[in-house]
Design an enzyme around this catalytic site. Structure first.
Site, PDB file in Angstrom:
ATOM      1  N   ASP A   1      -1.306  -4.107  16.634  1.00  0.00           N
ATOM      2  CA  ASP A   1      -2.578  -4.494  16.042  1.00  0.00           C
ATOM      3  C   ASP A   1      -2.748  -3.942  14.636  1.00  0.00           C
ATOM      4  O   ASP A   1      -3.785  -4.159  14.006  1.00  0.00           O
ATOM      5  CB  ASP A   1      -3.742  -4.001  16.910  1.00  0.00           C
ATOM      6  CG  ASP A   1      -3.831  -4.752  18.228  1.00  0.00           C
ATOM      7  OD1 ASP A   1      -3.752  -5.983  18.202  1.00  0.00           O
ATOM      8  OD2 ASP A   1      -3.960  -4.098  19.278  1.00  0.00           O
ATOM      9  N   ASP A   2      -1.755  -3.219  14.139  1.00  0.00           N
ATOM     10  CA  ASP A   2      -1.880  -2.614  12.817  1.00  0.00           C
ATOM     11  C   ASP A   2      -1.524  -3.626  11.733  1.00  0.00           C
ATOM     12  O   ASP A   2      -0.407  -4.160  11.693  1.00  0.00           O
ATOM     13  CB  ASP A   2      -0.961  -1.395  12.706  1.00  0.00           C
ATOM     14  CG  ASP A   2      -1.200  -0.655  11.405  1.00  0.00           C
ATOM     15  OD1 ASP A   2      -2.176   0.113  11.340  1.00  0.00           O
ATOM     16  OD2 ASP A   2      -0.445  -0.886  10.438  1.00  0.00           O
ATOM     17  N   VAL A   3      -2.469  -3.867  10.826  1.00  0.00           N
ATOM     18  CA  VAL A   3      -2.262  -4.888   9.798  1.00  0.00           C
ATOM     19  C   VAL A   3      -1.140  -4.510   8.846  1.00  0.00           C
ATOM     20  O   VAL A   3      -0.415  -5.376   8.339  1.00  0.00           O
ATOM     21  CB  VAL A   3      -3.572  -5.162   9.020  1.00  0.00           C
ATOM     22  CG1 VAL A   3      -4.614  -5.779   9.927  1.00  0.00           C
ATOM     23  CG2 VAL A   3      -4.116  -3.888   8.379  1.00  0.00           C
TER      24      VAL A   3
ATOM     25  N   TRP B   1       5.604   1.400   6.908  1.00  0.00           N
ATOM     26  CA  TRP B   1       4.377   1.755   6.186  1.00  0.00           C
ATOM     27  C   TRP B   1       4.703   2.293   4.801  1.00  0.00           C
ATOM     28  O   TRP B   1       4.062   1.952   3.824  1.00  0.00           O
ATOM     29  CB  TRP B   1       3.585   2.797   6.965  1.00  0.00           C
ATOM     30  CG  TRP B   1       2.731   2.245   8.048  1.00  0.00           C
ATOM     31  CD1 TRP B   1       2.108   1.030   8.101  1.00  0.00           C
ATOM     32  CD2 TRP B   1       2.368   2.917   9.253  1.00  0.00           C
ATOM     33  NE1 TRP B   1       1.386   0.907   9.263  1.00  0.00           N
ATOM     34  CE2 TRP B   1       1.532   2.052   9.989  1.00  0.00           C
ATOM     35  CE3 TRP B   1       2.669   4.175   9.796  1.00  0.00           C
ATOM     36  CZ2 TRP B   1       0.983   2.395  11.227  1.00  0.00           C
ATOM     37  CZ3 TRP B   1       2.126   4.522  11.028  1.00  0.00           C
ATOM     38  CH2 TRP B   1       1.294   3.635  11.736  1.00  0.00           C
TER      39      TRP B   1
END
Length: 222
Positions: free
Chosen positions: A170-172, A212
């Site tokens: 769910d991490d954009v 990231w």
């Protein structure tokens, strides 16, 4: 997802408190994934670092929901001032709803922080046991708190407990990085992201962290 925020990362610190699994994970990922083989060497001598303060980690995750990293940092700084320089369950409860709202928090986030503080003050959560609990058991306990959904719980598993195999679909930021590096910038589904991540197991946390970094080399400190 309701509680997703800006892409997160741990402290950007060289040479201290490296997770015991980190080097083995890097070796595995470089061998198994052609993208990570290029990305990982671009970020030498840095790794996931835990702050070791469960309440602070969760509070910062709540503050960061649905807003930019810069905005979250500003609100967090004002919240610290309101709470006398240290965000503890007792300080949050003392500040109350008016104090937290005056710090720039929305009504909902202020309520979430108060509920988080109440859970810690009333021993409704058991942080001393989390290190021995499996991932899903910790997620279940955390998501019983208002304002903490699966994304926030997974961020906690990554940044505080430093679990090695968390894949926060769910991490954009993670989805954006997978889109950029594996799909030439085309939108990517959760199914496609999960398929890419099969090569990362059992080190999905480490792969996520480097992806990231590929978007933002200066990570947020949580």
């Amino acid at each position: 997802m309701a509680d997703a925020g800006a892409p997160l990362a741990a402290c950007f610190v060289a040479g201290t408190d490296k997770p015991a699994y980190w080097d083995a994970a890097v070796t595995h990922l470089v061998k198994r994934d052609r993208i990570l083989k290029k990305l990982i060497p671009q970020h030498p001598e840095v790794h996931l670092l835990s702050r070791g303060e469960p309440f602070v980690t969760l509070a910062r995750a709540i503050v960061g929901q649905q807003i930019s990293v810069r905005a979250a940092d500003a609100v967090w700084a004002r919240s610290l001032d309101t709470c006398g320089g240290s965000l503890t369950p007792q300080a949050v409860a003392h500040a109350g709803l008016p104090g937290l709202r005056a710090s720039g928090l929305s009504q909902r986030k202020a309520e979430y922080l108060l509920d988080l503080a109440a859970h810690f003050r009333q021993d409704l959560v058991h942080p001393a046991l989390w290190a021995e609990m499996d991932d899903e058991a910790v997620i279940a306990e955390l998501t019983a708190i208002r304002g903490i959904g699966r994304w926030t719980a997974e961020m906690f598993l990554i940044f505080n407990l430093r679990r090695p195999d968390i894949l926060p679909l769910d991490d954009v930021g993670l989805l954006r990085a997978i889109s950029l590096h594996y799909f030439s910038g085309e939108p990517v589904s959760r199914f496609e992201a999960r398929e890419v991540a099969q090569a990362w197991k059992p080190w999905c946390t480490v792969a996520t962290w480097y992806l990231w970094r590929s978007l933002d080399p200066v990570p947020v400190e949580y």
